[in-house]
Motif scaffolding. Structure first.
Motif, PDB file in Angstrom:
ATOM      1  N   VAL A   1     -15.706  25.978   0.792  1.00 36.23           N
ATOM      2  CA  VAL A   1     -16.282  25.415  -0.368  1.00 36.23           C
ATOM      3  C   VAL A   1     -17.511  24.475  -0.181  1.00 36.23           C
ATOM      4  O   VAL A   1     -18.644  24.565  -0.788  1.00 36.23           O
ATOM      5  CB  VAL A   1     -15.163  24.529  -1.196  1.00 36.23           C
TER       6      VAL A   1
ATOM      7  N   ILE B   1     -11.539  32.190  -2.406  1.00 38.41           N
ATOM      8  CA  ILE B   1     -12.388  31.055  -2.886  1.00 38.41           C
ATOM      9  C   ILE B   1     -13.483  31.540  -3.882  1.00 38.41           C
ATOM     10  O   ILE B   1     -13.440  30.710  -4.836  1.00 38.41           O
ATOM     11  CB  ILE B   1     -12.588  30.027  -1.929  1.00 38.41           C
TER      12      ILE B   1
ATOM     13  N   PRO C   1      -8.921  24.083   3.840  1.00 40.39           N
ATOM     14  CA  PRO C   1      -9.125  24.872   2.387  1.00 40.39           C
ATOM     15  C   PRO C   1     -10.450  24.514   1.921  1.00 40.39           C
ATOM     16  O   PRO C   1     -10.944  25.289   1.211  1.00 40.39           O
ATOM     17  CB  PRO C   1      -8.069  24.436   1.513  1.00 40.39           C
TER      18      PRO C   1
ATOM     19  N   ILE D   1      -8.771  24.746  -6.418  1.00 40.17           N
ATOM     20  CA  ILE D   1      -8.986  25.250  -5.068  1.00 40.17           C
ATOM     21  C   ILE D   1      -7.805  24.635  -4.147  1.00 40.17           C
ATOM     22  O   ILE D   1      -7.374  25.249  -3.224  1.00 40.17           O
ATOM     23  CB  ILE D   1     -10.146  24.775  -4.427  1.00 40.17           C
TER      24      ILE D   1
END
Length: 491
Positions: free
Chosen positions: A258, A43, A254, A56
């Motif tokens: 982030v 990422i 996911p 992403i």
């Protein structure tokens, strides 16, 4: 490497033992490749190349999306009857693409980097899907069923332990590289090349595992093979659970890295340190969950560990109020500990319950269908999450407590949700629905989740007693267990 890859009529105990040893080493190599070439590193690498939230989301969706290749892979396995050859060749070819990914920032123009990055990942995961279809069927016939739970628990524990140490060292390396060399692009290139080399070594050890000869082909068409799992009532219920669970988890999963990188402004060392903490906890509990799965059932373990995991997702929005505050880091630690405990049980038993539910000799179609359904759910979820994250970025919901007096005006934020916080809440709600679907699955030996939790707690207390005879140390085990019991009763 490609010397002896033909199926065998008979596999003796010595060959089985050697094969299990090689499978263990492959697990370590694959885990090293996974931690170095995935997660926060992947990422962060994408963000350096200018990836958006949508990218992403696509990044997280590519792997599950390629599971559609399980359909032609079923036909390929049934036609060739050489599962080992398919696994070794497709794994080796796919892992070569990490060389291309590692070199993207150095040899390709900026505007082509993201498209080529996604394309290379698609090919890597696509070949991995073909390999996975053959691998699952191969392992279903190779690993003795009576040790399946405990063996996979041991394999995962050893692999995660090695991967955790390497990922922590790599995270510290990235921060040092950034400090002394500037942009950390070069650090990610080195990390991806090392991870790719580990993956290629794993393919070599896969070639050393014997393959039992497949049962004679049924002669049924591909359409009938794919339809068979849906005609099996219990397996259909299992597909509903695993599909909804994968959708819920991949809606939020996911974006954890982030969130820590952009919202909480954590360094790579801190992020990888928390990840290692979670993995070490995972290792500590894998054998316990494996033991309970073999003693009771995979479903019972899932019913006990699943609520812990969705609770860890629910805590994420409270790490900001509305920005980082004094409880942010303690909450991150609690999240990663809970996730480590729970994913040990969920990851182990979600795979094993499908393996055991698939009929022996006809596992290829059942396991491929399971991967396909789970893959579709895990594909759609992060894409929707990526699109939703951009929409939620400009939205906020806050509740405050206000104390107003003649001499003061005190405002305390009670709840503050914005951006990715909404995805975490939605993921928690969908996780509750998935656990409802699990209740409809039938597995031999299943018991009430309370029985598993009581056994789980008893084993934890026994382990803590060996560590310390101090009463206070032992009583610390009451705290997390009481929370788990409370959540389970609430659900």
């Amino acid at each position: 490497m490609f010397g002896r890859i033909k199926p065998q009529e008979h596999i003796d105990e010595v060959q089985t033992a050697r094969g299990l040893h090689s499978l263990m080493i492959d697990g370590v190599c694959s885990q090293v490749m996974g931690v170095l070439n995935g997660g926060a590193f992947l990422i962060a690498f994408a963000l350096l190349m200018g990836a958006s939230n949508v990218v992403i989301g696509l990044l997280a969706a590519i792997g599950p999306l390629t599971q559609i290749l399980q359909i032609p892979a079923i036909a390929l396995v049934n036609k060739t009857r050489h599962r080992k050859a398919l696994v070794v060749l497709s794994s080796f070819a796919g892992r070569l693409f990490w060389i291309l990914i590692a070199l993207l920032p150095w040899f390709f123009p900026t505007e082509l980097q993201i498209p080529l990055f996604l394309a290379a990942l698609f090919i890597y995961f696509g070949l991995g899907a073909i390999s996975g279809c053959a691998f699952n069927s191969w392992m279903r016939d190779f690993i003795p069923e009576n040790i399946m739970g405990s063996y996979f628990a041991k394999r995962m524990a050893v692999s995660i332990a090695v991967g955790a140490v390497l990922s922590l060292g790599a995270g510290a390396g990235v921060d040092l590289y950034k400090k002394y060399m500037g942009a950390e692009t070069g650090a990610y290139t080195i990390i991806f090349l090392i991870g790719g080399a580990a993956g290629l070594l794993g393919a070599f050890f896969l070639s050393r595992i014997p393959e039992p000869k497949m049962a004679p082909a049924s002669g049924e068409s591909l359409l009938k093979l794919l339809a068979a799992p849906f005609h099996n009532h219990n397996f259909r219920q299992l597909l509903a659970f695993l599909g909804s669970w994968n959708f819920a988890v991949n809606l939020a999963g996911p974006f954890f890295a982030v969130y820590m990188l952009t919202r909480l402004n954590q360094s790579m060392t801190v992020i990888l340190g928390l990840s290692v903490l979670s993995q070490l906890v995972n290792v500590a509990f894998l054998r316990l969950w494996g033991k309970l799965a073999d003693r009771f059932s995979n479903k019972s373990v899932l019913a006990a560990s699943g609520p812990m995991f969705i609770l860890s997702i629910l805590i994420w929005p409270f790490t900001t109020m509305p920005e980082s505050y004094f409880l942010t880091f303690p909450l991150l630690v609690i999240i990663h500990i809970l996730a480590g405990i729970s994913t040990a049980g969920v990851t182990l038993c979600a795979g094993n319950i499908a393996l055991k539910a698939a009929p022996k000799g006809a596992a290829t179609a059942y396991l491929a269908t399971n991967a396909l359904v789970s893959g579709i759910a895990a594909t759609v979820a992060p894409i929707l999450a990526g699109i939703s994250a951009d929409w939620f970025a400009d939205r906020e919901l806050s509740l405050t407590l206000r104390w107003l007096s003649p001499t003061s005006d005190f405002i305390l934020p009670a709840v503050s949700l914005r951006g990715l916080d909404f995805l975490f809440i939605l993921s928690f709600i969908l996780g509750l629905y998935a656990l409802h679907r699990l209740a409809m699955v039938i597995e031999e030996g299943e018991v009430a989740e309370q029985v598993v939790l009581n056994e789980f707690y008893g084993e934890v207390r026994k382990a803590v007693k060996h560590v310390s005879n101090v009463a206070g140390m032992r009583h610390l085990t009451y705290f997390p267990y009481s929370i788990i019991r409370g959540v389970r009763m609430f659900l």
